[in-house]
Design an enzyme around this catalytic site. Structure first.
Site, PDB file in Angstrom:
ATOM      1  N   GLU A 257       0.804  -1.223   0.000  1.00 51.31           N
ATOM      2  CA  GLU A 257       0.000   0.000   0.000  1.00 51.31           C
ATOM      3  C   GLU A 257       0.835   1.271   0.000  1.00 51.31           C
ATOM      4  O   GLU A 257       0.489   2.243  -0.658  1.00 51.31           O
ATOM      5  CB  GLU A 257      -0.970   0.011   1.189  1.00 51.31           C
ATOM      6  CG  GLU A 257      -2.069  -1.037   1.096  1.00 51.31           C
ATOM      7  CD  GLU A 257      -2.916  -0.905  -0.158  1.00 51.31           C
ATOM      8  OE1 GLU A 257      -2.983   0.199  -0.747  1.00 51.31           O
ATOM      9  OE2 GLU A 257      -3.519  -1.915  -0.566  1.00 51.31           O
TER      10      GLU A 257
ATOM     11  N   GLN B 245      -0.166   6.927  -4.845  1.00 48.17           N
ATOM     12  CA  GLN B 245       0.065   7.804  -6.004  1.00 48.17           C
ATOM     13  C   GLN B 245       0.957   7.145  -7.036  1.00 48.17           C
ATOM     14  O   GLN B 245       1.745   7.805  -7.724  1.00 48.17           O
ATOM     15  CB  GLN B 245       0.689   9.136  -5.552  1.00 48.17           C
ATOM     16  CG  GLN B 245      -0.224   9.930  -4.666  1.00 48.17           C
ATOM     17  CD  GLN B 245      -1.448  10.396  -5.406  1.00 48.17           C
ATOM     18  OE1 GLN B 245      -1.376  11.275  -6.235  1.00 48.17           O
ATOM     19  NE2 GLN B 245      -2.593   9.794  -5.111  1.00 48.17           N
ATOM     20  N   THR B 246       0.881   5.823  -7.118  1.00 45.29           N
ATOM     21  CA  THR B 246       1.770   5.080  -8.010  1.00 45.29           C
ATOM     22  C   THR B 246       0.970   3.991  -8.708  1.00 45.29           C
ATOM     23  O   THR B 246       0.191   3.287  -8.066  1.00 45.29           O
ATOM     24  CB  THR B 246       2.918   4.448  -7.198  1.00 45.29           C
ATOM     25  OG1 THR B 246       3.610   5.490  -6.504  1.00 45.29           O
ATOM     26  CG2 THR B 246       3.886   3.705  -8.092  1.00 45.29           C
TER      27      THR B 246
ATOM     28  N   LEU C 168      11.260   5.589  -7.577  1.00 40.48           N
ATOM     29  CA  LEU C 168       9.814   5.504  -7.348  1.00 40.48           C
ATOM     30  C   LEU C 168       9.190   6.866  -7.065  1.00 40.48           C
ATOM     31  O   LEU C 168       8.004   7.065  -7.281  1.00 40.48           O
ATOM     32  CB  LEU C 168       9.507   4.575  -6.166  1.00 40.48           C
ATOM     33  CG  LEU C 168       8.694   3.318  -6.442  1.00 40.48           C
ATOM     34  CD1 LEU C 168       8.098   2.804  -5.140  1.00 40.48           C
ATOM     35  CD2 LEU C 168       7.594   3.542  -7.455  1.00 40.48           C
ATOM     36  N   GLY C 169      10.001   7.804  -6.544  1.00 40.12           N
ATOM     37  CA  GLY C 169       9.456   9.122  -6.229  1.00 40.12           C
ATOM     38  C   GLY C 169       8.847   9.198  -4.837  1.00 40.12           C
ATOM     39  O   GLY C 169       8.700   8.179  -4.158  1.00 40.12           O
ATOM     40  N   TYR C 170       8.509  10.399  -4.424  1.00 40.38           N
ATOM     41  CA  TYR C 170       7.958  10.645  -3.081  1.00 40.38           C
ATOM     42  C   TYR C 170       8.767   9.879  -2.033  1.00 40.38           C
ATOM     43  O   TYR C 170       8.268   8.980  -1.360  1.00 40.38           O
ATOM     44  CB  TYR C 170       6.476  10.252  -3.020  1.00 40.38           C
ATOM     45  CG  TYR C 170       5.565  11.233  -3.684  1.00 40.38           C
ATOM     46  CD1 TYR C 170       5.808  12.593  -3.619  1.00 40.38           C
ATOM     47  CD2 TYR C 170       4.432  10.805  -4.375  1.00 40.38           C
ATOM     48  CE1 TYR C 170       4.962  13.508  -4.225  1.00 40.38           C
ATOM     49  CE2 TYR C 170       3.579  11.712  -4.988  1.00 40.38           C
ATOM     50  CZ  TYR C 170       3.855  13.066  -4.913  1.00 40.38           C
ATOM     51  OH  TYR C 170       3.019  13.960  -5.510  1.00 40.38           O
TER      52      TYR C 170
ATOM     53  N   TYR D 272      -6.539   6.312   4.129  1.00 44.53           N
ATOM     54  CA  TYR D 272      -6.661   5.292   3.087  1.00 44.53           C
ATOM     55  C   TYR D 272      -5.893   4.025   3.474  1.00 44.53           C
ATOM     56  O   TYR D 272      -6.433   2.918   3.466  1.00 44.53           O
ATOM     57  CB  TYR D 272      -6.164   5.794   1.714  1.00 44.53           C
ATOM     58  CG  TYR D 272      -5.927   4.622   0.819  1.00 44.53           C
ATOM     59  CD1 TYR D 272      -7.013   3.993   0.215  1.00 44.53           C
ATOM     60  CD2 TYR D 272      -4.668   4.032   0.710  1.00 44.53           C
ATOM     61  CE1 TYR D 272      -6.844   2.839  -0.521  1.00 44.53           C
ATOM     62  CE2 TYR D 272      -4.489   2.880  -0.016  1.00 44.53           C
ATOM     63  CZ  TYR D 272      -5.580   2.288  -0.632  1.00 44.53           C
ATOM     64  OH  TYR D 272      -5.410   1.132  -1.320  1.00 44.53           O
TER      65      TYR D 272
ATOM     66  N   ASP E 269      -9.810   6.137  -2.267  1.00 45.97           N
ATOM     67  CA  ASP E 269      -8.666   6.541  -3.085  1.00 45.97           C
ATOM     68  C   ASP E 269      -9.199   7.201  -4.362  1.00 45.97           C
ATOM     69  O   ASP E 269     -10.395   7.440  -4.493  1.00 45.97           O
ATOM     70  CB  ASP E 269      -7.776   5.336  -3.407  1.00 45.97           C
ATOM     71  CG  ASP E 269      -8.416   4.433  -4.441  1.00 45.97           C
ATOM     72  OD1 ASP E 269      -9.666   4.436  -4.542  1.00 45.97           O
ATOM     73  OD2 ASP E 269      -7.685   3.733  -5.160  1.00 45.97           O
TER      74      ASP E 269
ATOM     75  N   CYS F  37     -21.136  -1.512 -19.060  1.00 51.09           N
ATOM     76  CA  CYS F  37     -21.016  -1.338 -17.609  1.00 51.09           C
ATOM     77  C   CYS F  37     -22.224  -1.884 -16.870  1.00 51.09           C
ATOM     78  O   CYS F  37     -23.366  -1.688 -17.295  1.00 51.09           O
ATOM     79  CB  CYS F  37     -20.831   0.146 -17.285  1.00 51.09           C
ATOM     80  SG  CYS F  37     -20.702   0.475 -15.514  1.00 51.09           S
TER      81      CYS F  37
ATOM     82  N   CYS G 230     -26.377   4.624 -13.130  1.00 51.32           N
ATOM     83  CA  CYS G 230     -25.284   5.600 -12.981  1.00 51.32           C
ATOM     84  C   CYS G 230     -25.751   7.004 -13.360  1.00 51.32           C
ATOM     85  O   CYS G 230     -26.151   7.254 -14.507  1.00 51.32           O
ATOM     86  CB  CYS G 230     -24.095   5.197 -13.843  1.00 51.32           C
ATOM     87  SG  CYS G 230     -22.747   6.407 -13.818  1.00 51.32           S
TER      88      CYS G 230
END
Length: 356
Positions: A33, A38-39, A76-78, A116, A134, A198, A204
């Site tokens: 997680e 954000q990945t 990976l960043g962050y 989250y 999310d 869908c 919806c």
DNA sequence: AACCCGGGGAG
DNA sequence: CTCCCAGGGTT
């Protein structure tokens, strides 16, 4: 059939088979997680395997050197995620006796674990009824119910959290949470969602009212700023000068080449008269420009970088405290020694081509 | 509430 | 180009 039932039926049929879905181990779930924050799944998956192999249990993670963790994280960043993971692992050893917490209220105390991630850990590991919210969940709920509140406003976040918790299947919260996220990722996509095929076509709100590409609503962020970095590759025999970045900026504590930043783009004749340059290099410093200007885009700033090779390290007048020489017989060796700034990785040819 | 933190891919 | 991604921490 209820929303949750239809969703979970869809998931049983079309859900993804992901490596972290076969476990109920809170530690492994936490690993996945944090990596996936954000990945994209495709980007994070190889990292997940690397981390599970390197640190199969949380005590191994806690014992590791932070630099080894950051090196595994590289690209990976962050990067604060990696630092927070190390802190969290140590906290699990010290405050949770080495047993990774699987309850929401305990997990959320760990650094890097927000609402989250705590909901994901608690629901996936022990079926605690906590709805995950999310980007996928925001999108599915905004479209299904026609919620027009911005998903990044304080009020909007509150609204979506409440709706998500109401819709949660209290008997199978783990499966339901996986299902709604997969549905958002595979069916109710941001662009070109598969509305014609869908399960929620009839009910919806967005589909019935032609608002599919309007929802969810998101407030605009700031425009990104431009920054101009000038890197100096200072070689001394088989060593290269590296510099450690400071706090409160991108790439905190990561390593890069010594660098001068200017507010506007600047080429070498002008740069040589720049205060910072005069401070560190002799007037006679010979510089060889390497490659072209490199553009590196972050979510909130555009970095334009130029690289120069300093042929004679004696032309270095003085060094900043955090400028250090590191051995560099091979790039691999440098990577093993210290973290490599992503520019370095992407421009390895700039250096290796010049190696003795 | 506003701002900061990365890198990659889709359209 | 713009937008989004299994968000969270700091100010």
């Amino acid at each position: 059939m209820s929303f949750a039932e239809k969703l979970m039926n869809w998931y049983r049929d079309k859900g993804r088979d992901l490596p972290w879905r076969t476990t109920h181990d809170a530690y492994i779930i936490w690993l996945s997680e944090i990596i996936l924050q954000q990945t994209r799944v495709e980007q994070g998956t190889p990292y997940f395997h690397r981390f599970v192999d390197a640190f199969p249990i949380v005590t191994k993670f806690a014992e590791a050197d932070e630099e080894d963790i950051l090196r595994l994280w590289q690209g990976l960043g962050y990067y604060s995620r990696a630092r927070n993971m190390h802190k969290a692992a140590k906290m699990v050893v010290e405050e949770f006796q080495g047993v990774f917490p699987n309850a929401y209220e305990e997990a959320i105390r760990l650094p890097g674990v927000g609402e989250y991630t705590a909901a994901a850990i608690a629901s996936f590991s022990v079926n605690e009824p906590r709805a995950v919210v999310d980007g996928n969940v925001y999108r599915v709920l905004a479209r299904y119910f026609g919620i027009k509140e911005p998903i990044n406003s304080t009020e909007g976040k509150k609204t979506f959290a409440e709706v998500a918790q109401e819709m949660l299947d209290k008997d199978s919260p783990g499966i339901y949470n996986q299902a709604i996220m997969d549905f958002g990722a595979l069916q109710c996509k941001p662009k070109n969602p598969l509305c014609e095929d869908c399960i929620f076509r009839v009910e919806c709100f967005a589909f019935r009212n032609g608002l599919v590409d309007v929802l969810p609503v998101k407030l605009k962020g700031k425009v990104s700023r431009n920054r101009y970095f000038h890197y100096f590759i200072v070689k001394e025999n088989d060593r290269i000068l590296m510099s450690k970045r400071g706090e409160r900026d991108v790439w905190t504590n990561l390593y890069e080449f010594p660098m001068i930043e200017t507010a506007e783009d600047m080429l070498m004749p002008d740069l040589m008269t720049y205060t910072d340059f005069v401070q560190y290099f002799e007037e006679s410093t010979v510089l060889e420009a390497v490659g072209r200007q490199v553009k590196h885009i972050l979510s909130h700033q555009n970095i334009y970088a130029r690289f120069y090779i300093v042929e004679d390290s004696r032309s270095l007048k003085k060094k900043k405290k955090d400028w250090n020489y590191h051995y560099c017989e091979k790039i691999d060796k440098l990577a093993k020694h210290k973290l490599i700034f992503s520019f370095l990785e992407k421009n390895v040819h700039l250096i290796s081509a010049k190696q003795p």
